[in-house]
Design an enzyme around this catalytic site. Structure first.
Site, PDB file in Angstrom:
ATOM      1  N   ASP A  63       0.941  -0.789   0.146  1.00 49.34           N
ATOM      2  CA  ASP A  63      -0.042   0.033  -0.260  1.00 49.34           C
ATOM      3  C   ASP A  63       1.087   1.148  -0.092  1.00 49.34           C
ATOM      4  O   ASP A  63       0.376   1.881   0.869  1.00 49.34           O
ATOM      5  CB  ASP A  63      -1.402   0.373   0.943  1.00 49.34           C
ATOM      6  N   THR A  84       6.479   2.828  -0.287  1.00 45.11           N
ATOM      7  CA  THR A  84       8.092   3.705  -0.052  1.00 45.11           C
ATOM      8  C   THR A  84       7.279   4.782  -0.728  1.00 45.11           C
ATOM      9  O   THR A  84       6.959   5.239  -1.829  1.00 45.11           O
ATOM     10  CB  THR A  84       9.510   3.844  -0.372  1.00 45.11           C
ATOM     11  N   ASN A 109      10.542  -7.780  -8.817  1.00 46.91           N
ATOM     12  CA  ASN A 109       9.907  -6.034  -9.421  1.00 46.91           C
ATOM     13  C   ASN A 109      10.977  -4.791  -9.600  1.00 46.91           C
ATOM     14  O   ASN A 109      12.015  -5.668  -8.879  1.00 46.91           O
ATOM     15  CB  ASN A 109       9.026  -5.081  -8.330  1.00 46.91           C
ATOM     16  N   PHE A 113      10.182   2.810  -7.279  1.00 45.28           N
ATOM     17  CA  PHE A 113       9.534   4.288  -6.224  1.00 45.28           C
ATOM     18  C   PHE A 113       7.843   4.971  -6.730  1.00 45.28           C
ATOM     19  O   PHE A 113       8.671   5.877  -6.694  1.00 45.28           O
ATOM     20  CB  PHE A 113      10.379   4.934  -4.919  1.00 45.28           C
ATOM     21  N   SER A 172      16.491  -0.004  -0.662  1.00 44.71           N
ATOM     22  CA  SER A 172      15.279  -0.521  -2.850  1.00 44.71           C
ATOM     23  C   SER A 172      16.674  -0.967  -3.758  1.00 44.71           C
ATOM     24  O   SER A 172      17.483   0.381  -4.021  1.00 44.71           O
ATOM     25  CB  SER A 172      14.454   0.440  -3.075  1.00 44.71           C
ATOM     26  N   ASN A 174      16.216  -0.956  -6.950  1.00 41.16           N
ATOM     27  CA  ASN A 174      15.841   0.343  -8.051  1.00 41.16           C
ATOM     28  C   ASN A 174      15.557   1.524  -8.146  1.00 41.16           C
ATOM     29  O   ASN A 174      15.203   2.007  -9.337  1.00 41.16           O
ATOM     30  CB  ASN A 174      14.399  -0.758  -8.561  1.00 41.16           C
ATOM     31  N   THR A 175      16.370   2.411  -7.562  1.00 48.01           N
ATOM     32  CA  THR A 175      16.792   3.411  -7.493  1.00 48.01           C
ATOM     33  C   THR A 175      18.114   3.703  -7.384  1.00 48.01           C
ATOM     34  O   THR A 175      18.972   3.275  -6.407  1.00 48.01           O
ATOM     35  CB  THR A 175      16.306   4.783  -6.118  1.00 48.01           C
ATOM     36  N   LYS A 213      16.399  -0.098   7.392  1.00 49.35           N
ATOM     37  CA  LYS A 213      15.477  -1.178   6.776  1.00 49.35           C
ATOM     38  C   LYS A 213      17.340  -1.642   5.930  1.00 49.35           C
ATOM     39  O   LYS A 213      17.521  -0.269   4.641  1.00 49.35           O
ATOM     40  CB  LYS A 213      14.156  -1.369   5.836  1.00 49.35           C
ATOM     41  N   ASN A 242      14.896  -6.206   2.789  1.00 48.60           N
ATOM     42  CA  ASN A 242      14.500  -5.706   1.171  1.00 48.60           C
ATOM     43  C   ASN A 242      14.095  -6.607   0.274  1.00 48.60           C
ATOM     44  O   ASN A 242      14.854  -8.052   1.034  1.00 48.60           O
ATOM     45  CB  ASN A 242      14.558  -4.197   0.715  1.00 48.60           C
ATOM     46  N   GLY A 264       9.713 -13.329  -2.406  1.00 51.91           N
ATOM     47  CA  GLY A 264       8.934 -14.393  -1.981  1.00 51.91           C
ATOM     48  C   GLY A 264       9.693 -15.462  -0.897  1.00 51.91           C
ATOM     49  O   GLY A 264      11.019 -15.197  -0.927  1.00 51.91           O
TER      50      GLY A 264
HETATM   51  C1  LIG Z   1       6.222  -5.145  -5.880  1.00 47.94           C
HETATM   52  C2  LIG Z   1       6.882  -4.558  -4.212  1.00 47.94           C
HETATM   53  C3  LIG Z   1       6.992  -3.765  -3.489  1.00 47.94           C
HETATM   54  C4  LIG Z   1       7.987  -3.163  -3.300  1.00 47.94           C
HETATM   55  N1  LIG Z   1       7.837  -1.917  -2.978  1.00 47.94           N
HETATM   56  C5  LIG Z   1       8.849  -1.803  -2.350  1.00 47.94           C
HETATM   57  C6  LIG Z   1       9.204  -0.220  -0.859  1.00 47.94           C
HETATM   58  O1  LIG Z   1       8.275   0.517  -1.873  1.00 47.94           O
HETATM   59  N2  LIG Z   1       9.392   0.180   0.000  1.00 47.94           N
HETATM   60  C7  LIG Z   1      10.519  -1.307   0.209  1.00 47.94           C
HETATM   61  O2  LIG Z   1      10.793  -0.300   1.373  1.00 47.94           O
HETATM   62  N3  LIG Z   1       9.991  -2.190  -0.056  1.00 47.94           N
HETATM   63  C8  LIG Z   1       9.408  -2.990  -0.774  1.00 47.94           C
HETATM   64  N4  LIG Z   1       9.570  -3.407  -1.355  1.00 47.94           N
HETATM   65  C9  LIG Z   1      10.010  -5.740  -0.218  1.00 47.94           C
HETATM   66  C10 LIG Z   1       8.989  -5.384   0.727  1.00 47.94           C
HETATM   67  O3  LIG Z   1       8.519  -4.547   1.709  1.00 47.94           O
HETATM   68  C11 LIG Z   1       9.520  -6.673   1.499  1.00 47.94           C
HETATM   69  O4  LIG Z   1      10.986  -6.006   2.432  1.00 47.94           O
HETATM   70  C12 LIG Z   1      10.440  -8.056   0.254  1.00 47.94           C
HETATM   71  O5  LIG Z   1       9.457  -7.907  -0.733  1.00 47.94           O
HETATM   72  C13 LIG Z   1      10.407  -9.502   0.935  1.00 47.94           C
HETATM   73  O6  LIG Z   1       9.274  -9.548   1.801  1.00 47.94           O
HETATM   74  P1  LIG Z   1       7.991 -10.964   0.952  1.00 47.94           P
HETATM   75  O7  LIG Z   1       9.090 -11.785   0.615  1.00 47.94           O
HETATM   76  O8  LIG Z   1       7.321 -11.120   1.910  1.00 47.94           O
HETATM   77  O9  LIG Z   1       7.061 -10.113   0.091  1.00 47.94           O
HETATM   78  C14 LIG Z   1       8.028  -4.281  -2.537  1.00 47.94           C
HETATM   79  C15 LIG Z   1       8.063  -6.037  -3.011  1.00 47.94           C
HETATM   80  C16 LIG Z   1       7.167  -5.940  -3.592  1.00 47.94           C
HETATM   81  C17 LIG Z   1       7.129  -6.787  -4.029  1.00 47.94           C
END
Ligand SMILES: Cc1cc2nc3c(=O)[nH]c(=O)nc-3n(C[C@H](O)[C@H](O)[C@H](O)COP(=O)(O)O)c2cc1C
Length: 362
Positions: A63, A84, A109, A113, A172, A174-175, A213, A242, A264
């Site tokens: 979200d 974020t 992904n 951001f 992250s 991705n930045t 984080k 992350n 995952g």
């Molecule tokens: C589609 C997607 C978008 C994400 N966006 C963010 C983000 O904006 N900021 C952040 O700190 N982590 C982001 N994450 C990372 C998750 O918060 C989490 O740290 C990571 O996916 C590991 O948990 P999981 O295996 O349960 O998904 C994102 C993960 C996914 C899959």
């Protein structure tokens, strides 16, 4: 809730992952969500000065724009971390930028951001601030920012009145260059500035817990530095962690070539090892949130025993649906009864010695 999941999952999985996610958020926003039963006191957690009704949170990214935090809390999550969020709105990278690796129960992904920006998110959080529940704000820098540390400082000023806690996201993938903020000199400077901003903001509002984080891809030498600096600045906690840029043990070899962060099930071994390594280095100075590959009660309990006081999940929700939260909570209650534990705190870090003695996860 189980029925909604059973009906919606095949439909959602037929869609592009990002469209499926947008539809999920829309459903949560528009459909009435019945309030989950109150949690039993044995799974309550006190951390960072906050009282969590249960340890299972929604990870940031789900979200990003604070559109549905209250629906998520009603579903039974113990807390929601939105974001974020960056100071200015940002479109992120070109689509497609989210990939489901079905056979691996994983996602890659490279969103970058994408978010509505601080003013829009502030308006939504201000409108719900009296609703209660723990809603943390995950903050990051705009891609084109000239002074990234200043972005974090401004976001703390902006959200101090409405955030239950802050998470400084320097992990992250991705930045471009963002993760360099984890390097000792840059991190020392960043934490000095954000802690200062938090203290200044605390004059008008309650002092808000500040978490960091990190990426699961740090070397143990880097982790020594990061935890040492975090302790010196007396931050309130760390989130481990992350997504990974690694691609180990994947069956979907074609999709594995996509750039971005992997989340995952395949992330579970590495993120759990890094969690335990962080726990050892933190020596109880602050609590940890464990994230990465939690898709069952057993996985959540393993994170707790590897050092997590709280857990967060995202990718598990894609494959198991939102009813995963109640399944995890029930399993935690069962594990505690079997182990004759009267609080989750008694299980935190129990397996750290075993986890850190294993060979490094391949
Ligand atoms: C589609 C997607 C978008 C994400 N966006 C963010 C983000 O904006 N900021 C952040 O700190 N982590 C982001 N994450 C990372 C998750 O918060 C989490 O740290 C990571 O996916 C590991 O948990 P999981 O295996 O349960 O998904 C994102 C993960 C996914 C899959």
């Amino acid at each position: 809730m189980g029925l909604i999941d059973r009906l919606s999952r095949p439909l959602l999985r037929a869609l592009d992952p990002e469209d499926a996610h947008a539809l999920t958020l829309k459903a949560l926003r528009l459909m009435p969500v019945a309030r989950a039963p109150a949690d039993p006191p044995e799974i309550a957690v006190r951390a960072f000065g906050l009282n969590f009704p249960n340890p299972v949170g929604v990870a940031p990214g789900f979200d990003k724009n604070a559109v549905v935090p209250d629906a998520l809390l009603r579903l039974g999550f113990g807390f929601v971390e939105v974001g974020t969020v960056t100071p200015r709105p940002q479109v992120g990278n070109a689509r497609p930028r989210v990939f489901r690796l079905e056979a691996d129960r994983a996602v890659i992904n490279r969103l970058g951001f994408n978010n509505d920006g601080a003013p829009a998110v502030l308006a939504r959080l201000s409108a719900r601030v009296r609703s209660g529940g723990i809603v943390g704000v995950n903050i990051g820098a705009n891609k084109d920012s000239a002074d990234r540390a200043d972005d974090y400082v401004r976001l703390i000023d902006t959200f101090a009145a409405v955030a239950s806690y802050f998470t400084v996201n320097v992990s992250s993938p991705n930045t471009p260059g963002l993760r360099d903020l984890q390097q000792a000199g840059a991190l020392d400077d960043l934490l000095a500035r954000v802690i200062d901003a938090r203290e200044r903001a605390a004059i008008g509002h309650a002092r808000k817990p500040l978490l960091l984080k990190i990426a699961p891809d740090l070397s143990l030498g880097d982790l020594d530095d990061v935890v040492g600096i975090a302790r010196r600045h007396a931050i309130d906690g760390m989130v481990v962690g992350n997504t990974t840029i690694g691609r180990n043990n994947l069956r979907e070899t074609e999709k594995a070539k996509e750039a971005g962060g992997l989340s995952g099930r395949p992330l579970f071994p590495l993120s759990t090892r890094m969690l335990a390594e962080t726990f050892v280095r933190a020596e109880g100075a602050f609590p940890l949130i464990g994230a990465g590959g939690i898709d069952s009660g057993a996985a959540a309990f393993a994170k707790i025993k590897a050092g997590a006081s709280l857990v967060q999940l995202y990718t598990g929700l894609i494959f198991r649906g939102v009813s995963l939260v109640s399944a995890i909570k029930q399993d935690l209650i069962d594990f505690m009864r079997i182990g004759r534990l009267d609080s989750l705190a008694a299980a935190v870090g129990r397996d750290v010695a075993d986890v850190t003695a294993e060979p490094w996860p391949a």
